[in-house]
Design a protein around this motif. Sequence first.
Motif, mmCIF file in Angstrom:
data_model
loop_
_atom_site.group_PDB
_atom_site.id
_atom_site.type_symbol
_atom_site.label_atom_id
_atom_site.label_comp_id
_atom_site.label_asym_id
_atom_site.label_seq_id
_atom_site.Cartn_x
_atom_site.Cartn_y
_atom_site.Cartn_z
ATOM 1 N N GLU A 1 1.516 11.857 -2.168
ATOM 2 C CA GLU A 1 0.580 12.099 -3.263
ATOM 3 C C GLU A 1 0.651 10.988 -4.305
ATOM 4 O OE1 GLU A 1 -1.617 15.287 -3.572
ATOM 5 O OE2 GLU A 1 -1.296 14.403 -1.601
ATOM 6 N N LEU A 2 1.865 10.538 -4.626
ATOM 7 C CA LEU A 2 2.008 9.458 -5.605
ATOM 8 C C LEU A 2 1.411 8.159 -5.084
ATOM 9 C CD1 LEU A 2 5.620 10.127 -6.952
ATOM 10 C CD2 LEU A 2 3.450 10.519 -8.128
ATOM 11 N N ALA A 3 1.581 7.897 -3.783
ATOM 12 C CA ALA A 3 0.986 6.693 -3.204
ATOM 13 C C ALA A 3 -0.535 6.743 -3.309
ATOM 14 C CB ALA A 3 1.423 6.543 -1.754
ATOM 15 N N ALA A 4 -1.107 7.949 -3.123
ATOM 16 C CA ALA A 4 -2.559 8.096 -3.252
ATOM 17 C C ALA A 4 -3.009 7.844 -4.689
ATOM 18 C CB ALA A 4 -2.978 9.488 -2.792
ATOM 19 N N VAL A 5 -2.248 8.342 -5.664
ATOM 20 C CA VAL A 5 -2.602 8.137 -7.073
ATOM 21 C C VAL A 5 -2.518 6.660 -7.433
ATOM 22 C CG1 VAL A 5 -1.917 8.643 -9.445
ATOM 23 C CG2 VAL A 5 -1.882 10.461 -7.732
ATOM 24 N N PRO B 1 17.214 3.129 -2.777
ATOM 25 C CA PRO B 1 16.120 4.040 -2.423
ATOM 26 C C PRO B 1 15.873 5.079 -3.523
ATOM 27 C CG PRO B 1 17.649 3.790 -0.584
ATOM 28 C CD PRO B 1 18.303 3.158 -1.774
ATOM 29 N N VAL B 2 14.617 5.331 -3.795
ATOM 30 C CA VAL B 2 14.216 6.400 -4.713
ATOM 31 C C VAL B 2 13.650 7.515 -3.835
ATOM 32 C CG1 VAL B 2 12.790 7.033 -6.693
ATOM 33 C CG2 VAL B 2 13.692 4.708 -6.499
ATOM 34 N N LEU B 3 14.524 8.439 -3.435
ATOM 35 C CA LEU B 3 14.169 9.447 -2.447
ATOM 36 C C LEU B 3 13.518 10.658 -3.108
ATOM 37 C CD1 LEU B 3 17.361 9.257 -0.204
ATOM 38 C CD2 LEU B 3 15.119 8.253 0.240
ATOM 39 N N LEU B 4 12.339 11.006 -2.613
ATOM 40 C CA LEU B 4 11.602 12.173 -3.080
ATOM 41 C C LEU B 4 11.054 12.904 -1.858
ATOM 42 C CD1 LEU B 4 9.490 10.582 -5.972
ATOM 43 C CD2 LEU B 4 11.503 12.013 -6.233
ATOM 44 N N PRO B 5 10.690 14.183 -2.007
ATOM 45 C CA PRO B 5 10.059 14.875 -0.878
ATOM 46 C C PRO B 5 8.869 14.088 -0.340
ATOM 47 C CG PRO B 5 10.590 16.433 -2.631
ATOM 48 C CD PRO B 5 10.875 15.065 -3.183
ATOM 49 N N ARG C 1 11.213 10.705 1.533
ATOM 50 C CA ARG C 1 10.826 9.324 1.750
ATOM 51 C C ARG C 1 11.276 8.479 0.566
ATOM 52 N NH1 ARG C 1 5.198 10.915 3.972
ATOM 53 N NH2 ARG C 1 5.486 10.706 6.204
ATOM 54 N N ASP C 2 11.366 7.174 0.812
ATOM 55 C CA ASP C 2 11.745 6.231 -0.236
ATOM 56 C C ASP C 2 10.478 5.808 -0.974
ATOM 57 O OD1 ASP C 2 12.711 4.280 -1.869
ATOM 58 O OD2 ASP C 2 13.402 2.936 -0.270
ATOM 59 N N LEU C 3 10.303 6.305 -2.203
ATOM 60 C CA LEU C 3 9.116 5.985 -2.991
ATOM 61 C C LEU C 3 9.032 4.491 -3.268
ATOM 62 C CD1 LEU C 3 6.667 6.864 -4.722
ATOM 63 C CD2 LEU C 3 8.263 7.124 -6.640
ATOM 64 N N ALA C 4 10.169 3.875 -3.582
ATOM 65 C CA ALA C 4 10.167 2.445 -3.901
ATOM 66 C C ALA C 4 9.644 1.629 -2.728
ATOM 67 C CB ALA C 4 11.576 1.991 -4.300
ATOM 68 N N ASP C 5 10.086 1.946 -1.523
ATOM 69 C CA ASP C 5 9.660 1.200 -0.338
ATOM 70 C C ASP C 5 8.172 1.399 -0.077
ATOM 71 O OD1 ASP C 5 10.252 -0.428 1.989
ATOM 72 O OD2 ASP C 5 9.947 1.380 3.173
ATOM 73 N N VAL C 6 7.679 2.634 -0.237
ATOM 74 C CA VAL C 6 6.258 2.915 -0.008
ATOM 75 C C VAL C 6 5.395 2.128 -0.984
ATOM 76 C CG1 VAL C 6 4.489 4.709 -0.147
ATOM 77 C CG2 VAL C 6 6.644 5.173 1.020
ATOM 78 N N LEU C 7 5.792 2.092 -2.267
ATOM 79 C CA LEU C 7 4.980 1.390 -3.264
ATOM 80 C C LEU C 7 5.083 -0.121 -3.103
ATOM 81 C CD1 LEU C 7 5.420 3.598 -6.448
ATOM 82 C CD2 LEU C 7 3.676 3.681 -4.662
ATOM 83 N N ARG C 8 6.230 -0.613 -2.623
ATOM 84 C CA ARG C 8 6.310 -2.046 -2.321
ATOM 85 C C ARG C 8 5.311 -2.413 -1.222
ATOM 86 N NH1 ARG C 8 11.967 -1.081 -2.274
ATOM 87 N NH2 ARG C 8 12.959 -1.692 -4.235
ATOM 88 N N MET C 9 5.257 -1.567 -0.179
ATOM 89 C CA MET C 9 4.302 -1.820 0.905
ATOM 90 C C MET C 9 2.867 -1.726 0.396
ATOM 91 S SD MET C 9 6.070 0.260 4.067
ATOM 92 C CE MET C 9 4.695 -0.128 5.139
#
Length: 399
Positions: free
Chosen positions: A302-306, A292-296, A248-256
């Motif tokens: 987990e990072l979004a939860a933190v 995109p900052v792609l990570l598993p 998933r794209d970490l940057a996009d998730v954290l922007r949301m």
Amino acid sequence: MSPDMVRPIEPLWRGLLVYRVLTLLSAAAVVLYSLDDYALPAGAVAVLVAMALWTAVTGYAYLGYPPVDRRGTVALVDLAVTVAVIGTTPLVQTPAQIAADAPVSGSIWTSGAVLACALAFGIRGSLAATAVLAAVLLGVSAQLAPQLYDIQLVLLVSLSIGFASSVLRRQADRLRAAIGSEAAMAERERLARAVHDGVLQVLGHVHRRGEALGGEAGRLAALAGEQEIALRTLLTSGPAPVDVHGRRDLADVLRMLGSGHVSGPASSPSDAGAVDERRRGARISVSAPAYPVLLPARTVDELAAVVGAALANVALHVGPDAPAWLLVEDMGRDVEISVRDEGPGIPAGRLEAAEREGRLGVARSMRGRVTELGGTLVCETGPGRGTEWIIRVPREIRR
């Protein structure tokens, strides 16, 4: 949905089996027609019988019995058996046959193993298998030019098959991802219908009544509002999409997460929660790479939860309208996330005391998640200097 729609190379494997049977019949005709010319006629027939038995074995394996994920192993064994068949040429043929460049043992049947490697491993498999077959053919042949011509044909065909199998696998991965996304959307819609008239309305009611009462009830109202927002976001937006490699794209998730984005309008009677969500989005500044900052996917979740826990602490301890800054940095092998506020800071020893008292929000929800990812969580804080959480994790979990 038919399995062949998500495993589109299945027809190619079945085609390989048909090709194998036809080439076996052709090789048998060549051997039986000139059987008296062989140095060891019985040996030539024995090789032919072995080819027939192996054709049956590979047919059983390539059709999915045992499981299809073992086809690569079977293809490698197939290549080894083919090499052994060709290697019998000096034993069963006369020097005159070899000098006349008669077909080697196995004849055109031997190309089936190369095609199997092309289907199992793609273009690289076809190149490696052709190289092995070429070395063996040139080793038992008396004349170079005819064998080079045959090798050239096998190479061209195997490259075509290898390219086709690679393309079809990519298409299957995309189709599988699309099917999974469609199924997840249908499940979210079902859950939204079930939850909307129950949990969301209760949370919205607690939120509104708590705000009206103030005091400790106001704090509960803020928590209820946050949970209503999180639940509504999950039901309407769902998780960020996952690519064919499970990333998933970490940057996009954290922007949301920072903007508090919700797909679709908020429905009554929870409009108050949606309004608070827009206010929250206005106070969080997100800075992330444009690419995109792609990570598993699990790491991103987990990072979004933190990060969500850190932002919830800002709203709870600094204020629902307090500004916060969220920074994402791509460090190459590692990714670093910073969550900063301008609140009063955390008194020295407060986190340790909370853990001793059994309040494990930071210890378990934040630090525990980051530790499981193989990363580090650092808190830089002090009276009058605000609080900054620095999360650093590797791109791949290091065991």
